[in-house]
Design a protein around this motif. Structure first.
Motif, PDB file in Angstrom:
ATOM      1  N   HIS A  97       0.767  -1.349  -0.004  1.00 55.82           N
ATOM      2  CA  HIS A  97      -0.071   0.094   0.091  1.00 55.82           C
ATOM      3  C   HIS A  97       0.683   1.283  -0.109  1.00 55.82           C
ATOM      4  N   ARG A  98       2.027   1.396   0.693  1.00 57.49           N
ATOM      5  CA  ARG A  98       2.763   2.228   0.811  1.00 57.49           C
ATOM      6  C   ARG A  98       3.502   2.710  -0.753  1.00 57.49           C
ATOM      7  N   THR A  99       3.857   1.374  -1.216  1.00 54.76           N
ATOM      8  CA  THR A  99       4.374   1.618  -2.730  1.00 54.76           C
ATOM      9  C   THR A  99       3.301   2.322  -3.520  1.00 54.76           C
ATOM     10  N   ARG A 100       2.227   1.680  -3.423  1.00 52.04           N
ATOM     11  CA  ARG A 100       1.154   2.168  -4.439  1.00 52.04           C
ATOM     12  C   ARG A 100       0.773   3.739  -4.367  1.00 52.04           C
ATOM     13  N   ILE A 101       0.595   4.206  -3.122  1.00 49.17           N
ATOM     14  CA  ILE A 101       0.265   5.553  -2.863  1.00 49.17           C
ATOM     15  C   ILE A 101       1.473   6.591  -3.211  1.00 49.17           C
ATOM     16  N   SER A 102       2.564   5.909  -3.328  1.00 48.65           N
ATOM     17  CA  SER A 102       3.707   6.871  -3.516  1.00 48.65           C
ATOM     18  C   SER A 102       4.120   6.587  -5.004  1.00 48.65           C
ATOM     19  N   SER A 103       3.474   5.827  -5.793  1.00 49.75           N
ATOM     20  CA  SER A 103       3.797   5.606  -7.154  1.00 49.75           C
ATOM     21  C   SER A 103       3.018   6.452  -8.143  1.00 49.75           C
ATOM     22  N   THR A 104       3.462   6.627  -9.212  1.00 53.59           N
ATOM     23  CA  THR A 104       2.633   7.390 -10.172  1.00 53.59           C
ATOM     24  C   THR A 104       1.917   6.224 -11.276  1.00 53.59           C
ATOM     25  N   TYR A 105       2.306   4.851 -10.921  1.00 53.40           N
ATOM     26  CA  TYR A 105       1.679   3.816 -11.765  1.00 53.40           C
ATOM     27  C   TYR A 105       0.608   3.153 -11.083  1.00 53.40           C
ATOM     28  N   ASN A 106      -0.338   2.770 -11.868  1.00 52.55           N
ATOM     29  CA  ASN A 106      -1.473   2.337 -11.402  1.00 52.55           C
ATOM     30  C   ASN A 106      -1.267   0.755 -11.086  1.00 52.55           C
ATOM     31  N   LEU A 107      -0.625   0.301 -10.019  1.00 53.82           N
ATOM     32  CA  LEU A 107      -0.223  -0.778  -9.484  1.00 53.82           C
ATOM     33  C   LEU A 107      -1.568  -1.606  -9.208  1.00 53.82           C
ATOM     34  N   PRO A 108      -1.411  -2.966  -9.411  1.00 52.71           N
ATOM     35  CA  PRO A 108      -2.541  -3.867  -9.042  1.00 52.71           C
ATOM     36  C   PRO A 108      -2.719  -3.923  -7.298  1.00 52.71           C
ATOM     37  N   LYS A 109      -4.071  -4.274  -7.054  1.00 54.10           N
ATOM     38  CA  LYS A 109      -4.499  -4.421  -5.842  1.00 54.10           C
ATOM     39  C   LYS A 109      -4.233  -5.782  -5.323  1.00 54.10           C
ATOM     40  N   TYR A 110      -3.626  -5.786  -3.914  1.00 55.65           N
ATOM     41  CA  TYR A 110      -3.469  -7.394  -3.254  1.00 55.65           C
ATOM     42  C   TYR A 110      -4.280  -7.275  -2.074  1.00 55.65           C
ATOM     43  N   SER A 111      -5.515  -7.967  -1.799  1.00 56.96           N
ATOM     44  CA  SER A 111      -6.203  -7.764  -0.890  1.00 56.96           C
ATOM     45  C   SER A 111      -6.154  -9.282   0.024  1.00 56.96           C
ATOM     46  N   PRO A 112      -5.967  -8.929   1.173  1.00 64.40           N
ATOM     47  CA  PRO A 112      -6.122 -10.241   2.393  1.00 64.40           C
ATOM     48  C   PRO A 112      -7.367 -10.698   2.729  1.00 64.40           C
ATOM     49  N   LEU A 113      -7.606 -11.771   3.137  1.00 67.75           N
ATOM     50  CA  LEU A 113      -8.829 -12.264   3.650  1.00 67.75           C
ATOM     51  C   LEU A 113      -8.285 -12.995   5.013  1.00 67.75           C
ATOM     52  N   PHE A 114      -8.622 -12.517   6.122  1.00 64.74           N
ATOM     53  CA  PHE A 114      -8.263 -13.092   7.413  1.00 64.74           C
ATOM     54  C   PHE A 114      -9.450 -13.807   7.901  1.00 64.74           C
ATOM     55  N   ILE A 115      -9.359 -15.114   8.079  1.00 62.91           N
ATOM     56  CA  ILE A 115     -10.283 -15.859   8.609  1.00 62.91           C
ATOM     57  C   ILE A 115     -10.010 -16.676  10.090  1.00 62.91           C
ATOM     58  N   GLY A 116     -10.885 -16.437  10.667  1.00 60.09           N
ATOM     59  CA  GLY A 116     -10.511 -16.622  12.216  1.00 60.09           C
ATOM     60  C   GLY A 116     -11.461 -16.555  13.293  1.00 60.09           C
ATOM     61  N   SER A 117     -11.853 -17.313  14.260  1.00 58.71           N
ATOM     62  CA  SER A 117     -12.854 -17.428  15.237  1.00 58.71           C
ATOM     63  C   SER A 117     -12.765 -15.918  16.064  1.00 58.71           C
ATOM     64  N   THR A 118     -13.733 -15.682  16.955  1.00 61.90           N
ATOM     65  CA  THR A 118     -13.600 -14.477  17.574  1.00 61.90           C
ATOM     66  C   THR A 118     -12.428 -14.437  18.880  1.00 61.90           C
ATOM     67  N   GLY A 119     -11.717 -13.409  18.798  1.00 59.02           N
ATOM     68  CA  GLY A 119     -10.775 -13.332  19.684  1.00 59.02           C
ATOM     69  C   GLY A 119      -9.398 -13.914  19.308  1.00 59.02           C
ATOM     70  N   SER A 120      -9.252 -14.336  18.151  1.00 61.65           N
ATOM     71  CA  SER A 120      -8.012 -14.820  17.349  1.00 61.65           C
ATOM     72  C   SER A 120      -7.055 -13.811  17.131  1.00 61.65           C
ATOM     73  N   GLY A 121      -7.572 -12.429  16.788  1.00 54.58           N
ATOM     74  CA  GLY A 121      -6.679 -11.375  16.717  1.00 54.58           C
ATOM     75  C   GLY A 121      -6.724 -10.751  15.365  1.00 54.58           C
ATOM     76  N   LYS A 122      -7.961 -11.003  14.557  1.00 53.97           N
ATOM     77  CA  LYS A 122      -8.169 -10.406  13.246  1.00 53.97           C
ATOM     78  C   LYS A 122      -8.254  -8.807  13.311  1.00 53.97           C
ATOM     79  N   SER A 123      -9.077  -8.286  14.057  1.00 48.70           N
ATOM     80  CA  SER A 123      -9.290  -6.952  14.193  1.00 48.70           C
ATOM     81  C   SER A 123      -8.022  -6.276  14.564  1.00 48.70           C
ATOM     82  N   TYR A 124      -7.253  -6.669  15.667  1.00 46.93           N
ATOM     83  CA  TYR A 124      -5.985  -6.137  16.347  1.00 46.93           C
ATOM     84  C   TYR A 124      -4.941  -6.024  15.206  1.00 46.93           C
ATOM     85  N   ILE A 125      -4.826  -7.261  14.382  1.00 46.31           N
ATOM     86  CA  ILE A 125      -3.550  -6.967  13.337  1.00 46.31           C
ATOM     87  C   ILE A 125      -4.013  -6.036  12.318  1.00 46.31           C
TER      88      ILE A 125
END
Length: 503
Positions: free
Chosen positions: A166-194
């Motif tokens: 994301h840092r690279t993308r917002i500082s670049s003049t090129y339209n770089l592709p997006k890479y999006s994560p999917l975090f899977i886990g039960s409540t309290g596993s740390g998804k929101s905190y990360i």
């Protein structure tokens, strides 16, 4: 050989001539002194001839701080004076970094407490911004995150890659592709905190979108455009910041056919198609600038929006296992069934109910493991900003020295896992343990308060069976207790032994 010490960013050379306690005291006084510049402080540290008069210097600086605080006591209600004092510390930080490392956040809070400052938000932000700029690659980012997150290394590595991209993308003049994560886990596993720690490093706006509430555009309810409006207003209508924002689609599994069918299932598919548009480059999305009817429209480019997805995906294990059995011709021995989530792939997400076009855009599918007792114990004892550390700091401010035995902390971790509370549930456990301490804080002032395993057992056991333990305390006959509570005599005796050991 004695190692050099670092206090408030000052490296004290070996054999400096002061013990560590006085080294720390000198470093703090040099930092908070309004009349000592960073250059002067460096001369003092580097000039061995000044060691002979260093104790006099400590006393002089201590008197200076006392005079400053006396003045503040008189001017404490003067907002201009308070703001001036806070600005002077910010300026000192800017000057300090030219000659030394910056103090830690804990040291800054200590200095602020010494100077009786009301707020250190701008000073903390300055330190964090400087430190975050030093995190130049995913390895360094992951190392930083590891101080706060325990037991989820794969998620840490994934988040580090996403932050760097994301840092690279917002500082670049090129339209770089997006890479999006999917975090899977039960409540309290740390998804929101990360995710929250990632936003902290990037220092960009973020909004959490609850997918369970989403309805398609044109319907009454929580549409994606309404969340855009809420975000826009929360950042004081800053269009530039808006274009770099993080959109967190929480409870992502709640818009799948696994949860819905019929008309509502069609709605959720429409919502998925709307989310898919956010991945397109060179697209401008329109949203109202406020929640009023007939509001003016604003647009935001999709190019630099960061998209993160998370959800529990309850039941997906059976989908993964069915696929693996088919691929391995029913040979279960080739499959690690105890860690089935490690095999999760895009096809499993599709089979759960995410449309193929959207599932294919999720570059990193990252399952978070269920935390073990050792993981939770590590979170309590080693993670920065842990619940234990927060409560110890709170007690210090109340003049109480809070201590826990190691077996008490192990039992807290064990109970958190047993009750499936995860790391998130630690706050409620510590709050219950310390409720009486906080209520009677004046009685404990200047004292040490020790919590042992017995105290932890008492909270979990007595709160679980209050009526039964009341009967024990009133010496009610065991036969009568057995009849009244529908328990066998063996069960009554076991519970009595538990009660007797902690009463």
């Amino acid at each position: 050989m004695e190692k050099e010490s670092i206090y408030f960013g000052i490296h004290f050379p070996e054999g400096f001539g002061l013990n560590k306690i006085n080294q720390r005291k000198l470093a703090k006084l040099l930092f908070i002194s309004p009349t000592t510049s960073a250059k002067e402080a460096k001369k003092i540290i580097n000039n061995s001839k000044l060691i002979l008069v260093i104790e006099n210097l400590i006393n002089t600086l201590s008197c200076e701080i006392e005079c400053v605080n006396l003045t503040k006591d008189f001017d404490n209600d003067n907002i201009e004076v308070v703001q001036k004092n806070e600005k002077s510390v910010l300026n000192k930080l800017k000057d300090w970094q030219k000659e030394f490392e910056l103090p830690t956040e804990e040291e800054l809070k200590e200095a602020a407490n010494e100077l009786k400052m009301r707020s250190i938000d701008s000073q903390l932000k300055f330190i964090k911004d400087i430190n975050f700029r030093k995190l130049e690659n995913p390895i360094q980012i992951a190392e930083y995150l590891s101080h706060f997150i325990v037991g989820q290394q794969d998620a840490i590595n994934t988040m580090s890659i996403i932050i760097n991209e994301h840092r690279t993308r917002i500082s670049s003049t090129y339209n770089l592709p997006k890479y999006s994560p999917l975090f899977i886990g039960s409540t309290g596993s740390g998804k929101s905190y990360i995710i929250n720690k990632g936003r902290e490093i990037l220092d960009v706006p973020m909004i959490r979108i609850s997918c369970g509430e989403l309805v398609p555009a044109g319907y009454v309810g929580a549409t994606i455009s309404k969340f855009f409006t809420t975000l826009y207003q929360s950042i004081q209508c800053d269009s530039d910041a808006m274009s770099k924002a993080i959109l967190v689609f929480d409870e992502f599994d709640k818009i799948t056919k696994h949860y819905h069918s019929g008309k509502e299932g069609m709605w959720k598919t429409s919502v998925q198609l709307e989310i898919l548009k956010l991945f397109d480059l060179n697209e401008n999305l329109h949203f109202p600038v406020n929640h009023e009817q007939h509001s003016k429209s604003k647009e935001v480019s999709t190019n630099n929006l960061m998209l993160i997805f998370s959800g529990a995906f309850s039941g997906i294990e059976s989908i993964i296992l069915a696929r693996l059995l088919e691929e391995n011709e029913g040979n279960l021995k080739l499959i690690d069934v105890d860690n089935i989530m490690q095999y999760c792939e895009s096809i499993d997400i599709q089979n759960y109910g995410i449309i193929p076009e959207l599932a294919g855009r999720l570059s990193y599918i990252c399952p978070l493991k269920n935390l073990s007792v050792d993981d939770v114990y590590g979170i309590i004892t080693t993670a920065k900003d842990s619940e234990l550390q927060k409560h110890k700091t709170k007690c210090e401010l109340l003049g109480i020295t809070l201590c826990f035995t190691d077996d008490a902390l192990h039992l807290i971790a064990e109970k958190a896992v047993q009750k499936k509370l995860g790391a998130r549930g630690l706050n409620s456990i510590f709050a219950s343990l310390l409720k009486d301490v906080y209520f009677n804080s004046s009685s404990f002032f200047g004292k040490e308060f020790l919590i042992d395993q017995k105290a932890v057992l008492k909270i979990f056991t007595i709160n679980k069976y209050p009526l039964l333990f009341k009967a024990f305390s009133q010496n009610v006959d065991f036969v009568k207790i057995s009849q009244n509570f529908n328990l066998s005599m063996d069960e009554v005796l076991d519970l009595y032994m538990d009660w007797n050991s902690i009463k």
